[in-house]
Design a protein around this motif. Structure first.
Motif, PDB file in Angstrom:
ATOM      1  N   ARG A 373       0.830  -1.213   0.000  1.00  4.43           N
ATOM      2  CA  ARG A 373       0.000   0.000   0.000  1.00  4.43           C
ATOM      3  C   ARG A 373       0.859   1.254   0.000  1.00  4.43           C
ATOM      4  O   ARG A 373       0.526   2.255  -0.650  1.00  4.43           O
ATOM      5  N   PHE A 376       2.106   1.862  -3.453  1.00 10.53           N
ATOM      6  CA  PHE A 376       1.035   2.454  -4.260  1.00 10.53           C
ATOM      7  C   PHE A 376       0.876   3.934  -3.918  1.00 10.53           C
ATOM      8  O   PHE A 376       0.721   4.784  -4.809  1.00 10.53           O
ATOM      9  N   ALA A 402      -6.335   8.894  -3.326  1.00 10.61           N
ATOM     10  CA  ALA A 402      -5.940   7.492  -3.442  1.00 10.61           C
ATOM     11  C   ALA A 402      -4.781   7.175  -2.497  1.00 10.61           C
ATOM     12  O   ALA A 402      -4.772   6.135  -1.828  1.00 10.61           O
ATOM     13  N   ALA A 406      -4.684   4.506   0.732  1.00  7.15           N
ATOM     14  CA  ALA A 406      -3.661   3.462   0.792  1.00  7.15           C
ATOM     15  C   ALA A 406      -2.880   3.537   2.099  1.00  7.15           C
ATOM     16  O   ALA A 406      -2.589   2.508   2.728  1.00  7.15           O
ATOM     17  N   ALA A 617      -3.620  -2.486  -4.354  1.00  6.70           N
ATOM     18  CA  ALA A 617      -4.660  -1.456  -4.278  1.00  6.70           C
ATOM     19  C   ALA A 617      -5.995  -2.006  -4.754  1.00  6.70           C
ATOM     20  O   ALA A 617      -7.047  -1.656  -4.224  1.00  6.70           O
ATOM     21  N   ILE A 622      -9.154  -0.057  -3.018  1.00 13.07           N
ATOM     22  CA  ILE A 622      -8.868   1.351  -3.265  1.00 13.07           C
ATOM     23  C   ILE A 622      -9.167   1.673  -4.718  1.00 13.07           C
ATOM     24  O   ILE A 622      -9.711   2.726  -5.051  1.00 13.07           O
ATOM     25  N   PRO A 658     -10.291   6.870  -7.218  1.00  9.91           N
ATOM     26  CA  PRO A 658     -10.411   6.063  -6.013  1.00  9.91           C
ATOM     27  C   PRO A 658     -11.758   6.290  -5.364  1.00  9.91           C
ATOM     28  O   PRO A 658     -12.520   7.155  -5.774  1.00  9.91           O
TER      29      PRO A 658
END
Length: 675
Positions: A373, A376, A402, A406, A617, A622, A658
């Motif tokens: 995460r 990302f 986003a 994450a 993700a 997400i 997201p």
């Protein structure tokens, strides 16, 4: 009923506009092809189709916006224009800068679908529909509708209203609308009379709320999908609310908390109905239909309640307006979370030396997933920084959102490891206490007369489990939860023997002690299931979520009944523990299926999302759009669809969408129209 109503309305409107009534052919939401135009009814000549494609490619070059145009005969599954067009957009992974014009040539309906987070707002989309597209369709120009929509989007992208200049032709349009209104009123009267007659004739069996009739298997799939989507919407909204609360305080977010609470009430009721369908007891077809329909209705109401507050929530956060400050805040949070990954990894290794892999199964890959995460988030923050430098606050806001989610998941994954350490210690303590109680029960049972020899086998079985439990807790690696389950089974058996030998006071004290242990155990199981599912919700289906929701409900009931009705509270706590265990098992099965059974997302993985954490993700929910490719029009393969889909591709992260606060109405709804 609804299908017959649609056919009648189509025929009547066809007469109003001077055309002969034609038979309608239902068309479900299709997959978009390689180009911008999908003509399933051949209303465009080959030269018209080429001209339409060229015009839409020009729109992309001029504005960066994509527009797909789909011609079908009649909308179905769903049958309303808005639902059909939005479903096509959702199924094909269209992003915020991508629009879809759906035209039903025989039922004479149309709708321009656009993401509410996109650059063209709902008012402008409505103006494009009513002032540009509708007149073109009324004049019979199928190609003209493409030009009209493209011209409107071009105008809106440059700061205009999207509508046509002036109001020429307004009188003619008004006349048409009046004619349509008259026809609709007439048909509504006919429908109401027909319904009334059918009711008098005995119509209206359970399940008639959804028409045309859907077979039970399909209805069940629809209900399960609604549960998953609504649960995701609630979880994402809760995360977004947490971000907003940290930024603006409790006073500014009260109305959104109320919206989430109301949505959760409906969702929990829907999960309860789903549990009734799954409980192993045979349900009649009428019950199954009615409960599935109620699930769908409850989920729709929950989503609508969240959607009602989505615009106000977006207005509160306004990440676009303070993108540099938001970027700095999220970057700082990222650094804090990233620095804690090694600690979580070390703690997990330490726990691995004391507990079995089964005991740690829900957190075995948490450090790797947390690193995934963060990777990302790094990609998104890099893209956000570039967008800020280019003066594109809207794109920066999407990327920051986003990254924010994450990082939130990474923190949850790290915290779950520490929480597991405490839960395992609590389970060990509970097992030790239960061992003591069972020793007492064995002594009590041994002192009772046993003329028929019924007690001896129970005492022997309990002794065997007690000895096995002590050995398991003294071993080099332990699974205290498994020990607890074995001891609880022994306890239930011997309790039936010795309960009558205890006086009322001793029995009440025994129940209270068992209740406390059971509630602690249920809390640990529910918490572990919640953390596991939340951080992997992109892969987890309705069954696991249903068991978790029911477990949480039973745990609350146990806590509420703890003082007034300890016997009932104990039953609820034990039920919560059992359901939470089932939720974990279902969820782990779903995640295993998502990863294809390999090590990519399993325990001990190194992340599973590659260098940029994209797959993680998707697993975390997400990024929830379809995995579609970029390039001209639409193509297969790659991750382009997540970042806005096809139509020429975008820079890294461009067009990504997201989750945000709200329900299922993430694509704008205005009403479309007829022509």
């Amino acid at each position: 009923m609804r299908a017959r109503w649609a056919v009648g309305l189509v025929a009547a409107l066809s007469m109003v506009f001077g055309g002969a009534a034609m038979s309608a052919f239902a068309t479900a939401p299709p997959s978009l092809g390689a180009g911008y135009v999908l003509d399933d009814v051949n209303v465009l000549s080959s030269s018209d189709a080429a001209a339409a494609q060229t015009r839409l490619e020009q729109l992309k070059a001029d504005t960066g916006l994509d527009l797909w145009v789909v011609y079908v005969d009649t909308f179905t599954s769903p049958s309303d224009a808005a639902g059909w067009a939005n479903q096509v957009a959702t199924d094909n992974g269209l992003g915020p800068t991508q629009y879809l014009l759906a035209i039903a040539t025989e039922s004479r309906q149309f709708y321009l679908s656009g993401d509410s987070a996109g650059p063209v707002d709902e008012e402008a989309l409505g103006a494009i529909e009513q002032q540009r597209v509708q007149p073109a369709l009324q004049s019979g120009s199928w190609l003209g509708a493409v030009d009209a929509a493209a011209d409107g989007l071009t105008d809106a992208a440059s700061g205009g209203s999207g509508g046509a200049a002036g109001d020429a032709g307004g009188g003619a349009l008004t006349a048409v609308l009046v004619a349509v209104f008259v026809v609709v009123v007439i048909i509504l009267v006919i429908v109401l009379v027909t319904r009334s007659r059918r009711k008098k004739a005995g119509a209206g069996a359970p399940g008639a709320a959804i028409s045309p009739p859907v077979d039970l298997e399909e209805l069940g799939r629809q209900a399960s999908s609604a549960l998953v989507a609504t649960d995701d919407a609630v979880k994402t909204s809760e995360q977004e609310l947490g971000f907003a609360r940290a930024q603006f305080g409790d006073a500014a977010t009260g109305e959104f908390e109320q919206a989430i609470a109301s949505a959760k009430t409906d969702l929990n009721q829907a999960f309860t109905l789903k549990q009734q369908l799954d409980d192993g007891q045979e349900d009649t077809p009428e019950e199954s239909r009615a409960w599935n329909e109620q699930i769908i209705a409850l989920c729709a109401r929950a989503n609508d309640g969240l959607d009602d507050k989505a615009a106000a929530f977006d207005e509160l956060r306004k990440l676009e307006q303070n993108a540099p400050e938001a970027y700095a805040r999220v970057q700082a949070e990222r650094d804090t979370v990233a620095s804690a990954i090694d600690g979580a990894r070390a703690l997990l290794a330490q726990l691995g030396g004391a507990y079995t892999p089964n005991a740690l199964s829900t957190v075995a890959d948490n450090p790797a997933q947390a690193a995934d995460r963060v990777a990302f988030a790094d990609e998104r923050l890099t893209a956000a920084q570039a967008a800020i430098g280019a003066g594109n606050g809207g794109e920066a806001a999407v990327e920051i959102r986003a990254a924010e989610e994450a990082i939130s998941q990474a923190r949850l994954l790290e915290d779950a490891v520490a929480k597991m350490q405490n839960d395992l210690a609590g389970q060990e303590s509970g097992a030790e206490a239960l061992l003591t109680e069972l020793e007492s029960d064995i002594a009590t049972a041994s002192a009772l007369p046993d003329p028929q020899g019924a007690l001896a086998p129970v005492i022997a079985s309990t002794r065997q489990r007690v000895d096995a439990g002590r050995a398991a807790l003294a071993g080099p690696v332990k699974d205290p939860l498994a020990v607890l389950k074995s001891l609880e089974a022994a306890n239930a058996q011997i309790d039936g023997v010795v309960q009558g030998a205890r006086d009322a006071a001793a029995q009440a004290d025994r129940t209270r002690q068992m209740l406390g242990q059971s509630i602690l155990q249920a809390q640990a199981q529910v918490s572990a299931a919640e953390d596991y599912i939340t951080a992997r919700r992109g892969a987890v289906g309705a069954e696991a979520r249903t068991r978790l929701a029911e477990a949480g409900s039973s745990l609350v009931q146990a806590q509420q009944l703890q003082s007034s009705a300890p016997d009932q509270a104990l039953q609820q706590a034990q039920r919560a523990n059992q359901l939470a265990g089932q939720a974990i098992q279902y969820a782990q099965n779903d995640v295993g299926a998502f990863s294809g059974g390999g090590s990519m997302l399993g325990g001990g993985s190194t992340g599973g999302g590659g260098g940029n954490g994209m797959l993680g993700a998707v697993l975390g929910g997400i990024v929830i759009n379809s995995l579609l490719g970029g390039g001209g029009g639409r193509s297969s393969g790659g991750m382009g669809g997540i970042f806005g889909g096809g139509g020429g591709g975008r820079s890294s992260g461009g067009g990504m969408s997201p989750g945000s606060f709200g329900g299922g109405g993430t694509r704008s709804r205005r009403g479309g129209g007829r022509f």
